[in-house]
Design an enzyme around this catalytic site. Sequence first.
Site, PDB file in Angstrom:
ATOM      1  N   ARG A 133      -3.405  -1.965   8.405  1.00  0.00           N
ATOM      2  CA  ARG A 133      -1.981  -2.299   8.231  1.00  0.00           C
ATOM      3  C   ARG A 133      -1.814  -3.610   7.466  1.00  0.00           C
ATOM      4  O   ARG A 133      -0.885  -4.366   7.711  1.00  0.00           O
ATOM      5  CB  ARG A 133      -1.306  -2.374   9.600  1.00  0.00           C
ATOM      6  CG  ARG A 133      -1.338  -1.050  10.361  1.00  0.00           C
ATOM      7  CD  ARG A 133      -0.617  -1.144  11.693  1.00  0.00           C
ATOM      8  NE  ARG A 133      -1.315  -2.040  12.621  1.00  0.00           N
ATOM      9  CZ  ARG A 133      -1.676  -1.700  13.854  1.00  0.00           C
ATOM     10  NH1 ARG A 133      -1.423  -0.483  14.303  1.00  0.00           N
ATOM     11  NH2 ARG A 133      -2.276  -2.570  14.636  1.00  0.00           N
ATOM     12  N   CYS A 154      11.589 -10.743  -8.927  1.00  0.00           N
ATOM     13  CA  CYS A 154      12.640 -10.051  -8.167  1.00  0.00           C
ATOM     14  C   CYS A 154      12.014  -9.041  -7.207  1.00  0.00           C
ATOM     15  O   CYS A 154      12.264  -9.064  -6.014  1.00  0.00           O
ATOM     16  CB  CYS A 154      13.607  -9.365  -9.120  1.00  0.00           C
ATOM     17  SG  CYS A 154      14.502 -10.509 -10.187  1.00  0.00           S
TER      18      CYS A 154
END
EC number: 2.1.1.45
Length: 279
Positions: A133, A154
């Site tokens: 994970r 962004c």
Amino acid sequence: MTKADIIFKENIRKIMEEGVFSENARPRYKDGNVANSKYVTGAFAEYDLSKGEFPITTLRPIPIKSAIKEILWIYQDQTNDLSVLQEKYGVQYWNDWEVEGTGTIGERYGAIVKKHDIISKILKQLEENPWNRRNVISLWDYEAFDQSAGLLPCAFQTLFDVRRVDGEIYLDATLTQRSNDMLVAHHINAMQYVALQMMIAKHFGWKVGKFFYFINNLHIYDNQFEQAEELLRRTPSEVEPRLVLNVPDGTNFFDIRAEDFELVDYNPVKPQLKFDLAI
């Protein structure tokens, strides 16, 4: 109406009806005027790619091939050099963000991928233990920001996870953006990172699963309100477009090319709309 078009229209309406105006905005239009925007915070969308849901609107044409070329520039070439983007891919729209006199966009995007060897690490982690994970791409590098001018990223964070369903492994992806120009860049950014997700899935011979998309500040610039109303008036296609990656399972991530992607059943509404970008 496709899922992407439903979400697109809902977001436009929400921004226009519930959004607030920016203050002390950094961007400028080419005429030098401040580029203010109307925005909402905390926008989220989910697409199940395995069921044919793709985050691309049919309300206006979206330049998918140039968007994919940009993602190859960042994650395969791993460079901030604008000459590579122009000469190898024929893409020039990043030129407006050149750090003066450098021929680059500053220590951003591809330069950060290379600095931290991010893609090699992600591929190695997924190969050694697909169920880990910790598959995080982060382009947010304060040290680089201090050392170099340039537009801050962004689309700055991407996470990958896998699920086994009926014996098949599916790769899911989550894209986080600090800021997104709803009318111009929303579907470009989403489809870029779907393409990246597909490339990694192909590398391992997995299927693509779900694509989760979170945007902190979703905005429409104050010179785009007329285009926003036009998009709301348009009748979208009922056919769901699909992005297909035409390479065999197991194709190396770095061997995939822009021409290997095909956008199927894409019949967007025309004419194209014009936008004056905020820089």
